[in-house]
Structures are given as C-alpha cells and as structure tokens.
Design a protein around this motif. Structure first.
Motif, short mmCIF file in Angstrom:
data_model
loop_
_atom_site.label_atom_id
_atom_site.label_comp_id
_atom_site.label_asym_id
_atom_site.label_seq_id
_atom_site.Cartn_x
_atom_site.Cartn_y
_atom_site.Cartn_z
N UNK A 64 -126.62 -13.55 20.50
CA UNK A 64 -125.47 -14.28 21.01
C UNK A 64 -124.61 -13.33 21.83
N UNK A 65 -123.79 -13.90 22.69
CA UNK A 65 -122.81 -13.13 23.48
C UNK A 65 -121.44 -13.55 22.98
N UNK A 66 -120.84 -12.80 22.05
CA UNK A 66 -119.61 -13.25 21.40
C UNK A 66 -118.35 -13.06 22.22
N UNK A 67 -118.43 -12.35 23.35
CA UNK A 67 -117.23 -12.07 24.15
C UNK A 67 -116.96 -13.12 25.20
N UNK A 68 -116.55 -12.67 26.38
CA UNK A 68 -116.23 -13.55 27.49
C UNK A 68 -117.51 -14.19 28.02
N UNK A 69 -117.67 -15.48 27.80
CA UNK A 69 -118.91 -16.16 28.15
C UNK A 69 -119.22 -16.07 29.64
N UNK A 70 -118.20 -15.94 30.48
CA UNK A 70 -118.44 -15.86 31.92
C UNK A 70 -119.16 -14.57 32.32
N UNK A 71 -119.15 -13.56 31.44
CA UNK A 71 -119.83 -12.30 31.72
C UNK A 71 -121.29 -12.29 31.28
N UNK A 72 -121.69 -13.28 30.51
CA UNK A 72 -122.98 -13.22 29.84
C UNK A 72 -124.15 -13.10 30.82
N UNK A 73 -124.13 -13.86 31.89
CA UNK A 73 -125.26 -13.83 32.82
C UNK A 73 -125.40 -12.50 33.54
N UNK A 74 -124.32 -11.76 33.64
CA UNK A 74 -124.36 -10.47 34.35
C UNK A 74 -124.73 -9.31 33.44
N UNK A 75 -124.77 -9.53 32.13
CA UNK A 75 -125.08 -8.48 31.17
C UNK A 75 -126.51 -8.66 30.68
N UNK A 76 -127.39 -7.67 30.86
CA UNK A 76 -128.79 -7.83 30.45
C UNK A 76 -128.97 -7.63 28.95
N UNK A 77 -130.04 -8.20 28.43
CA UNK A 77 -130.45 -7.88 27.06
C UNK A 77 -130.92 -6.43 27.01
N UNK A 78 -130.82 -5.78 25.87
CA UNK A 78 -131.27 -4.38 25.77
C UNK A 78 -132.80 -4.30 25.74
N UNK A 79 -133.38 -3.13 26.10
CA UNK A 79 -134.82 -2.92 25.92
C UNK A 79 -135.15 -2.97 24.42
N UNK A 80 -136.18 -3.72 24.06
CA UNK A 80 -136.51 -3.96 22.65
C UNK A 80 -137.75 -3.18 22.24
N UNK A 81 -137.61 -1.86 22.24
CA UNK A 81 -138.71 -0.96 21.88
C UNK A 81 -139.95 -1.36 22.67
N UNK A 82 -141.12 -1.45 22.00
CA UNK A 82 -142.38 -1.81 22.67
C UNK A 82 -142.92 -3.12 22.08
N UNK A 83 -141.99 -4.03 21.78
CA UNK A 83 -142.38 -5.24 21.07
C UNK A 83 -143.38 -6.09 21.85
N UNK A 84 -143.36 -6.02 23.17
CA UNK A 84 -144.28 -6.82 23.98
C UNK A 84 -145.49 -6.03 24.48
N UNK A 85 -145.64 -4.80 24.00
CA UNK A 85 -146.73 -3.94 24.45
C UNK A 85 -147.85 -3.97 23.41
N UNK A 86 -149.03 -4.52 23.75
CA UNK A 86 -150.11 -4.63 22.76
C UNK A 86 -150.67 -3.28 22.30
N UNK A 87 -150.34 -2.20 23.02
CA UNK A 87 -150.80 -0.88 22.60
C UNK A 87 -150.02 -0.37 21.39
N UNK A 88 -148.94 -1.08 21.03
CA UNK A 88 -148.10 -0.68 19.91
C UNK A 88 -148.07 -1.79 18.86
#
Length: 359
Positions: free
Chosen positions: A125-149
């Motif tokens: 969730x984005x608990x702060x100013x909702x108007x900023x949400x689209x401009x703020x990226x999600x963080x890198x989530x380790x290698x969760x989408x990398x099949x080598x890990x």
C-alpha cells in the motif's frame, strides 16, 4: 575516516516515524483469498485489504464510517465489502455505495482508501499522499522473479522501533552475538558509499575457528581456517539502506551474486515500538540438481536461529530506550552514524516528539 563517537543532538531517532510516501508491504498475497478481507496495520492506521472474486486487491481504512467497526470483519460481495454490523457497503474507491435502510440519495461519506499493488508475492500500500503513488516505484524484490534463484519468505513481528532493525543489519560487527550459530568469525570492513537516499557498507568475514555451519558450507563451500596466512576474501557482503528499504547482497570472489535479501520494516502500532518485517531471501541454485531443495530446510532453520538472536537483542534495545526515557546510544562506527542521519533526514517526527526534535 572519522571514528569519533557522534550522536544526533536534537533528534531522538526512536521518535522519528517512517515516511509514509513510499510503497510498503503490508501482507503476503497468499494470506488473502478471493472473496475475503483481512486486517493489517501501518503504524497507527488500521487497513482492510479486500480481494474480490474478480479483480485486483484494494485497501481501505479498516473502520466503517458508521460505528467504526473493522471492515476486515465484513463480507465481500462483488467489488464491495459490507460491514458486518449494519451492512454498509464500500467500493474500492472508499465511497459508501449502499446503506440497506436508506435511499440511494442519502448515502453518507465513505472511508479513506490507499493505493494498492501486488508484486513478488506481497501486497503493498501507499499510505502517504496518494497523488505521489504513481511517481514512486516499487522497490527491487531480491531475485524473486529469477528462476536461477530460490526465494524464501519471512515475516516475523519484532517488538522494536524500525530504526533498530536498520542499525542491526548495517553493523556487521555484531557477529559475536551469533557465535553459537556461526562459529568464530570476524567482520572485515571493506568500504562504504552514500548518497541522498542511501547508505552502503561492504564487508568480508574472516573465520578464526574451524566450526562452519552446514547450511553455509553447502551454499558457499568449505572455508578452511589457516592461521599461517591472511585469509582471502571469499565473498563480499554488501548491506544497503535505500530509504526506507534494506538489502543485503553476497557476491563470490568472481563477482557473481549468490545471495540477496530484501527487507522492509513496517511499523505496526501507534507509538512505533513494534514493527512487522517482510523479507525475501534469494539463494542461487547450485549446479547439482535438487541440491537446493535438499538443503532448504537446513537453511531455513539456520537463518531462523540467526534472526531470533537479532530479534532478542533489538527488543532489549527497545526496552532500554523505554526505561531510560530516550535514546542514550553512544555510536562509534561511522557508517552507522551515517545511517542514523539518513533515517532522521527522511523520516517524520512523531506527533508527541519534543519541539526540538521537530525542528
């Protein structure tokens, strides 16, 4: 390098709230079934997460506008959640769309809504100013989408302010705490980096005893203690706080990534004295097929024991802060002082902080 003990004279770091203008994990996707709702917290704010039978998850303030009963105790129907008390219904916009005993033209105001996304098996969730949400990226989530890990999830609750967690991981000089699990090792500080929104420290580890945990040996190989020579740098451990998240990466001597951790510490009560940890630990799959699956339970036990020792000590720090009435830490490690300044600079003074802390 400045090694003098420094503090933050006008700021008690434990009275600095986390900045809400970022994406924060608040639940695991697997914990919210279709057609259901669950309740979570971000600091003093209760949040209801709703997953319709069709469509994406949405997040609302977890209080019905009528009698303040948690909407997370309600019933999901279509794209709405109905309060369990009088059946008031709210859509994903937070607007009240039905009160069973009122006409459609007499509907009251609704409840607060939060921007919501899913990624890496987490609900953010984005608990702060909702108007900023689209401009703020999600963080890198380790290698969760990398099949080598292969990635392990963990989400322990910890009874301390989130800043203690950042300090604990950044300062690898605390390996004495883990002597029963890790054996005799010593952190070697290799360097640091910093920017407007991040602080980074790099370490290697010298083993001064022959005891090496089985899980570590299976993943990294056998490290032999040779007292007659300086031990080579087998791996480089990089810890980085990129506000408000934290990561740990381990590269082998050839520079290849072999392990990566993503961690977020989400305040879970009103005064900030506890937090919910959300972590993703990605481990490079060995060349031997199925070996990672064989050692995975041992790795889970090993990492859990390490974390329980960290949990116990940061909760002791929180208790000392409570008993002493403030932050009396005397910090001598320069990189931790840089981290403390980063957390203070980007955080938000707690509402009951003294005026000097709000300056």
């Amino acid at each position: 390098m400045d090694t003098t003990a420094t503090t933050l004279p006008s700021i008690d770091l434990r009275r600095v709230d986390i900045n809400p203008d970022f994406w924060y994990p608040i639940a695991w996707s697997k914990d919210l079934r279709r057609g259901k709702t669950i309740g979570r917290r971000f600091g003093r704010h209760p949040v209801a997460l709703v997953r319709p039978q069709d469509g994406t998850v949405f997040a609302l303030e977890d209080r019905c506008a009528h009698r303040q009963v948690p909407l997370s105790k309600g019933v999901v129907e279509g794209e709405a959640v109905k309060c369990c008390y009088h059946g008031w219904a709210y859509g994903r916009s937070g607007r009240c769309i039905d009160v069973p005993y009122l006409g459609k033209g007499k509907l009251p105001n609704g409840v607060k809504t939060y921007p919501c996304r899913e990624a890496g098996g987490l609900i953010f969730i984005f608990p702060g100013d909702a108007e900023k949400a689209d401009a703020i990226p999600l963080p890198p989530l380790a290698q969760v989408d990398n099949p080598a890990f292969k990635t392990r999830h963990f989400s322990p609750a910890v009874g301390c302010h989130y800043t203690f967690m950042h300090e604990n991981l950044m300062d690898m000089n605390h390996q004495f705490l883990h002597r029963r699990q890790m054996g005799q090792i010593r952190a070697r500080f290799l360097g640091q980096d910093e920017g407007e929104n991040f602080v980074e420290a790099r370490y290697s580890f010298a083993r001064s005893g022959n005891q090496q945990p089985l899980a570590e040996r299976l993943i990294f190989g056998k490290h032999v203690d040779d007292p007659n020579r300086v031990q080579p740098i087998e791996e480089v451990v990089t810890i980085r706080t990129t506000y408000p998240y934290q990561s740990l990466k381990i590269h082998d001597k050839d520079g290849d990534l072999i392990m990566e951790l993503f961690a977020a510490y989400v305040p879970s009560n009103a005064d900030g004295s506890s937090c919910q940890t959300f972590g993703l630990l990605s481990v490079l799959r060995p060349k031997t097929p199925l070996l990672i699956d064989i050692i995975w339970p041992a790795l889970g036990v090993f990492t859990n024991r390490i974390f329980l020792e960290d949990k116990a000590v940061v909760e002791m720090e929180q208790q000392a802060w409570r008993e002493l009435g403030g932050d009396h830490n005397v910090e001598v490690f320069p990189i931790v002082n840089k981290l403390r300044r980063l957390l203070a600079r980007h955080g938000v003074p707690h509402e009951d902080a003294p005026r000097s802390h709000r300056a």
